[in-house]
Design a protein around this motif. Structure first.
Motif, short mmCIF file in Angstrom:
data_model
loop_
_atom_site.label_atom_id
_atom_site.label_comp_id
_atom_site.label_asym_id
_atom_site.label_seq_id
_atom_site.Cartn_x
_atom_site.Cartn_y
_atom_site.Cartn_z
N LEU A 72 0.83 -1.21 0.00
CA LEU A 72 0.00 0.00 0.00
C LEU A 72 0.86 1.26 0.00
CD1 LEU A 72 -2.82 -0.99 2.51
CD2 LEU A 72 -3.03 -0.70 0.03
N LEU A 73 1.93 1.26 0.76
CA LEU A 73 2.84 2.41 0.81
C LEU A 73 3.45 2.67 -0.56
CD1 LEU A 73 4.44 4.59 2.38
CD2 LEU A 73 6.13 2.81 2.88
N ILE A 74 3.92 1.63 -1.21
CA ILE A 74 4.54 1.78 -2.53
C ILE A 74 3.51 2.29 -3.54
CG2 ILE A 74 5.56 0.51 -4.47
CD1 ILE A 74 6.88 -1.31 -2.26
N ALA A 75 2.33 1.67 -3.57
CA ALA A 75 1.30 2.07 -4.53
C ALA A 75 0.87 3.52 -4.30
CB ALA A 75 0.10 1.13 -4.42
N ALA A 76 0.61 3.89 -3.07
CA ALA A 76 0.16 5.25 -2.78
C ALA A 76 1.26 6.27 -3.07
CB ALA A 76 -0.28 5.36 -1.32
N THR A 77 2.51 5.93 -2.78
CA THR A 77 3.62 6.84 -3.03
C THR A 77 3.77 7.16 -4.50
OG1 THR A 77 4.82 6.08 -1.07
CG2 THR A 77 6.12 7.15 -2.80
N PHE A 78 3.78 6.13 -5.34
CA PHE A 78 3.98 6.36 -6.77
C PHE A 78 2.75 6.98 -7.42
CE2 PHE A 78 7.61 3.57 -6.12
CZ PHE A 78 8.58 4.30 -6.78
N TRP A 79 1.57 6.66 -6.95
CA TRP A 79 0.36 7.29 -7.49
C TRP A 79 0.36 8.78 -7.15
CZ3 TRP A 79 -5.32 5.60 -6.09
CH2 TRP A 79 -6.21 6.18 -6.98
N HIS A 80 0.67 9.09 -5.88
CA HIS A 80 0.70 10.48 -5.44
C HIS A 80 1.79 11.26 -6.19
CE1 HIS A 80 -0.05 13.77 -2.67
NE2 HIS A 80 1.26 13.90 -2.52
N ALA A 81 2.96 10.66 -6.34
CA ALA A 81 4.06 11.32 -7.05
C ALA A 81 3.69 11.59 -8.51
CB ALA A 81 5.32 10.47 -6.97
N GLN A 82 3.07 10.61 -9.15
CA GLN A 82 2.67 10.77 -10.55
C GLN A 82 1.65 11.90 -10.69
OE1 GLN A 82 -0.67 9.45 -11.96
NE2 GLN A 82 -0.06 10.76 -13.62
N LEU A 83 0.70 11.96 -9.77
CA LEU A 83 -0.30 13.04 -9.83
C LEU A 83 0.35 14.41 -9.65
CD1 LEU A 83 -3.12 11.38 -7.69
CD2 LEU A 83 -3.23 11.87 -10.14
N GLY A 84 1.29 14.51 -8.74
CA GLY A 84 1.96 15.78 -8.50
C GLY A 84 2.82 16.22 -9.67
N VAL A 85 3.59 15.29 -10.24
CA VAL A 85 4.43 15.63 -11.39
C VAL A 85 3.56 15.98 -12.60
CG1 VAL A 85 6.18 14.75 -12.99
CG2 VAL A 85 6.38 14.29 -10.56
N GLN A 86 2.42 15.32 -12.73
CA GLN A 86 1.49 15.63 -13.82
C GLN A 86 1.05 17.09 -13.75
OE1 GLN A 86 -1.89 13.00 -14.21
NE2 GLN A 86 -3.05 14.51 -15.35
N VAL A 87 0.74 17.57 -12.56
CA VAL A 87 0.31 18.96 -12.39
C VAL A 87 1.44 19.91 -12.79
CG1 VAL A 87 -0.34 20.72 -10.69
CG2 VAL A 87 -1.41 18.47 -10.63
N VAL A 88 2.67 19.60 -12.38
CA VAL A 88 3.80 20.45 -12.73
C VAL A 88 3.98 20.50 -14.25
CG1 VAL A 88 6.31 20.70 -12.54
CG2 VAL A 88 4.96 20.10 -10.52
N ILE A 89 3.90 19.34 -14.90
CA ILE A 89 4.04 19.29 -16.36
C ILE A 89 2.93 20.09 -17.03
CG2 ILE A 89 3.91 17.77 -18.38
CD1 ILE A 89 5.35 15.64 -16.62
N GLU A 90 1.70 19.87 -16.59
CA GLU A 90 0.57 20.59 -17.20
C GLU A 90 0.69 22.10 -17.02
OE1 GLU A 90 -2.72 18.66 -15.31
OE2 GLU A 90 -2.82 17.09 -16.83
N ASP A 91 1.26 22.55 -15.91
CA ASP A 91 1.38 23.98 -15.64
C ASP A 91 2.58 24.63 -16.32
OD1 ASP A 91 -0.88 23.87 -14.10
OD2 ASP A 91 0.15 23.97 -12.17
N TYR A 92 3.68 23.91 -16.48
CA TYR A 92 4.92 24.55 -16.92
C TYR A 92 5.46 24.09 -18.26
CZ TYR A 92 4.88 26.50 -12.29
OH TYR A 92 4.51 27.17 -11.16
N VAL A 93 4.94 23.03 -18.85
CA VAL A 93 5.37 22.62 -20.18
C VAL A 93 4.31 23.13 -21.16
CG1 VAL A 93 5.89 20.68 -21.70
CG2 VAL A 93 6.57 20.59 -19.29
N HIS A 94 4.75 23.99 -22.08
CA HIS A 94 3.77 24.67 -22.93
C HIS A 94 3.62 24.05 -24.31
CE1 HIS A 94 3.31 27.56 -19.80
NE2 HIS A 94 4.62 27.80 -19.79
N GLY A 95 4.60 23.36 -24.81
CA GLY A 95 4.46 22.70 -26.11
C GLY A 95 3.59 21.46 -25.95
N GLU A 96 2.55 21.37 -26.76
CA GLU A 96 1.60 20.25 -26.62
C GLU A 96 2.26 18.90 -26.85
OE1 GLU A 96 -1.49 20.37 -25.35
OE2 GLU A 96 -1.00 22.47 -24.99
#
Length: 132
Positions: free
Chosen positions: A76-100
């Motif tokens: 559960l720790l591993i699954a939640a950690t990587f899911w949470h990390a992926q969600l957070g990095v996704q937000v950063v990419i969506e906010d700061y990477v401008h080329g589609e």
């Protein structure tokens, strides 16, 4: 020419259809919060457990990981950690990477990396737990 005229006559709502929905953003936000809430007790349990293992030999650590409750909590720790990390990095990419194109490639890469690393971690825990 007719298609351009038709596009200009569309309502603002018709122009934005298919560009995403508020429900999708809310789901993402909600999953970030749920994984964060799940990680608080899991991370605290893990830190306290590892701190209590000071001086433990390899065989004792393997026995500890082999305990059914510990195995489940580690998975559960591993699954939640990587899911949470992926969600957070996704937000950063969506906010700061401008080329589609770059954005799409980065999002796909992050999702694949998160799944690959989570599966590798879970398989490692299960191999130790079941003596494989």
């Amino acid at each position: 020419m007719a298609s351009k005229t038709m596009r200009s006559m569309r309502t603002p709502l018709a122009r934005v259809r298919g560009l995403g929905s508020a429900k999708e953003g809310f789901h993402h936000w909600w999953m970030q919060r749920l994984t964060a809430i799940a990680l608080v007790p899991l991370a605290l349990w893990f830190v306290v457990s590892v701190a209590g293992m000071a001086g433990m030999d390899h065989a004792a650590a393997v026995t500890w990981i082999g305990s059914p409750a510990v195995t489940v909590l580690l998975v559960l720790l591993i699954a939640a950690t990587f899911w949470h990390a992926q969600l957070g990095v996704q937000v950063v990419i969506e906010d700061y990477v401008h080329g589609e194109g770059c954005k799409l490639v980065a999002l796909i890469a992050v999702k694949f990396a998160a799944v690959l690393l989570a599966v590798a971690g879970i398989v490692a825990v299960l191999r130790v737990s079941f003596g494989g």
